[in-house]
Design a protein around this motif. Structure first.
Motif, PDB file in Angstrom:
ATOM      1  N   VAL A   1     -21.157   1.046  12.021  1.00 18.11           N
ATOM      2  CA  VAL A   1     -20.934  -0.170  12.787  1.00 18.11           C
ATOM      3  C   VAL A   1     -22.017  -0.233  13.858  1.00 18.11           C
ATOM      4  CG1 VAL A   1     -19.351  -1.336  14.364  1.00 18.11           C
ATOM      5  CG2 VAL A   1     -18.453  -0.142  12.381  1.00 18.11           C
TER       6      VAL A   1
ATOM      7  N   ILE B   1     -23.520  -0.875  17.439  1.00 15.28           N
ATOM      8  CA  ILE B   1     -22.922  -0.784  18.767  1.00 15.28           C
ATOM      9  C   ILE B   1     -23.607  -1.722  19.756  1.00 15.28           C
ATOM     10  CG2 ILE B   1     -22.178   1.604  18.410  1.00 15.28           C
ATOM     11  CD1 ILE B   1     -24.582   2.357  20.324  1.00 15.28           C
TER      12      ILE B   1
ATOM     13  N   ASP C   1     -26.062  -5.704  19.885  1.00 14.44           N
ATOM     14  CA  ASP C   1     -26.725  -6.814  19.197  1.00 14.44           C
ATOM     15  C   ASP C   1     -28.178  -6.427  18.965  1.00 14.44           C
ATOM     16  OD1 ASP C   1     -24.402  -8.252  19.365  1.00 14.44           O
ATOM     17  OD2 ASP C   1     -25.099  -9.643  20.910  1.00 14.44           O
TER      18      ASP C   1
ATOM     19  N   LYS D   1     -25.083  -8.799  15.001  1.00 15.98           N
ATOM     20  CA  LYS D   1     -24.120  -8.734  16.105  1.00 15.98           C
ATOM     21  C   LYS D   1     -23.462  -7.365  16.223  1.00 15.98           C
ATOM     22  CE  LYS D   1     -24.403 -13.024  17.419  1.00 15.98           C
ATOM     23  NZ  LYS D   1     -24.973 -13.344  18.697  1.00 15.98           N
ATOM     24  N   ARG D   2     -23.168  -6.994  17.454  1.00 20.45           N
ATOM     25  CA  ARG D   2     -22.428  -5.771  17.732  1.00 20.45           C
ATOM     26  C   ARG D   2     -21.092  -5.819  16.989  1.00 20.45           C
ATOM     27  NH1 ARG D   2     -20.458  -5.063  23.565  1.00 20.45           N
ATOM     28  NH2 ARG D   2     -18.351  -5.117  22.775  1.00 20.45           N
ATOM     29  N   GLY D   3     -20.712  -4.711  16.372  1.00 13.50           N
ATOM     30  CA  GLY D   3     -19.470  -4.649  15.616  1.00 13.50           C
ATOM     31  C   GLY D   3     -19.649  -4.948  14.131  1.00 13.50           C
ATOM     32  N   SER D   4     -20.844  -5.397  13.741  1.00 17.72           N
ATOM     33  CA  SER D   4     -21.106  -5.671  12.320  1.00 17.72           C
ATOM     34  C   SER D   4     -21.103  -4.354  11.548  1.00 17.72           C
ATOM     35  CB  SER D   4     -22.460  -6.355  12.122  1.00 17.72           C
ATOM     36  OG  SER D   4     -22.484  -7.602  12.762  1.00 17.72           O
ATOM     37  N   ALA D   5     -20.455  -4.364  10.385  1.00 17.52           N
ATOM     38  CA  ALA D   5     -20.392  -3.166   9.540  1.00 17.52           C
ATOM     39  C   ALA D   5     -21.528  -3.194   8.525  1.00 17.52           C
ATOM     40  CB  ALA D   5     -19.054  -3.099   8.824  1.00 17.52           C
TER      41      ALA D   5
ATOM     42  N   LYS E   1     -22.705   3.624  14.871  1.00 16.78           N
ATOM     43  CA  LYS E   1     -21.623   4.602  14.950  1.00 16.78           C
ATOM     44  C   LYS E   1     -21.015   4.711  13.560  1.00 16.78           C
ATOM     45  CE  LYS E   1     -17.606   3.590  16.757  1.00 16.78           C
ATOM     46  NZ  LYS E   1     -16.533   3.245  17.684  1.00 16.78           N
TER      47      LYS E   1
ATOM     48  N   THR F   1     -18.336   5.109  10.712  1.00  7.70           N
ATOM     49  CA  THR F   1     -16.921   4.720  10.645  1.00  7.70           C
ATOM     50  C   THR F   1     -16.151   5.658   9.740  1.00  7.70           C
ATOM     51  OG1 THR F   1     -17.371   3.183   8.834  1.00  7.70           O
ATOM     52  CG2 THR F   1     -17.357   2.307  11.065  1.00  7.70           C
TER      53      THR F   1
END
Length: 192
Positions: free
Chosen positions: A140, A142, A144, A155-159, A190, A192
């Motif tokens: 993921v 962390i 942008d 974008k931040r959080g994109s897998a 990061k 997952t």
């Protein structure tokens, strides 16, 4: 006399590694492009399959190397040395390696497949938390990230699933995001 009859006679019709007497075949110890007798061993199906595919390795099967490493046949010594190096993390193989001696030419032959390369100093891809990344992992983002040449911001959080590792740079991984194949810096991901 054929190589098969010579090798059967030399081995006494038994695996030269574990002494099994069934499902035997000639194994040409790499690199052995000309399939010479002195660079070949007679081995059972179990030994050959584990030599060729490390994922099928059963460490207890290879305790037979305690005896076969002392063979007078150089090719058997080479295979024993390689398998002991593969199994070093088990503990007991290191003791056997410490007792084993190969002259320089034989050591070069044994090391030709890379068995003795130090895996500890190999390139490691670590995420922001220091967790080691492997090919096929999911990560993921962390932060942008502006994706150069693709015209979008990741974008931040994109897998990013099923990553691949860049083998010559520990700071880069590759993956697909928004239908684009991109290179990502490991300190921005990061696991997952």
């Amino acid at each position: 006399m054929s190589i098969e009859r010579n090798i059967q006679k030399r081995s006494g019709n038994a695996c030269e590694l574990c002494s099994a007497t069934e499902k035997l075949a000639i194994y040409h110890v790499p690199p052995n492009h000309d399939h010479k007798l002195e660079k070949s061993i007679y081995a059972c199906e179990t030994c050959i399959s584990q030599i060729e595919d490390a994922d099928t390795m059963n460490p207890n099967h290879w305790r037979c190397l305690n005896d076969s490493m002392w063979s007078e046949v150089k090719a058997v010594q080479i295979v024993a040395w390689r398998m002991l190096h593969r199994l070093k993390k088990e503990g007991w193989p290191q003791d056997l390696l410490d007792m084993m001696y190969l002259d320089e030419d034989d050591l070069n032959w044994a090391a030709a497949t890379g068995e003795a390369e130090d895996k500890e100093n190999a390139i490691k891809h670590l995420d922001v938390n220091g967790v080691q990344l492997q090919a096929g992992d999911s990560v993921v983002l962390i932060k942008d990230l502006n994706v150069k040449g693709a015209g979008f911001v990741a974008k931040r959080g994109s897998a990013v699933r099923n990553i691949t590792l860049t083998h010559d740079n520990a700071e880069h991984i590759e993956g697909r995001l928004n239908g684009q194949h991109i290179v990502i810096i490991t300190k921005y991901v990061k696991k997952t």
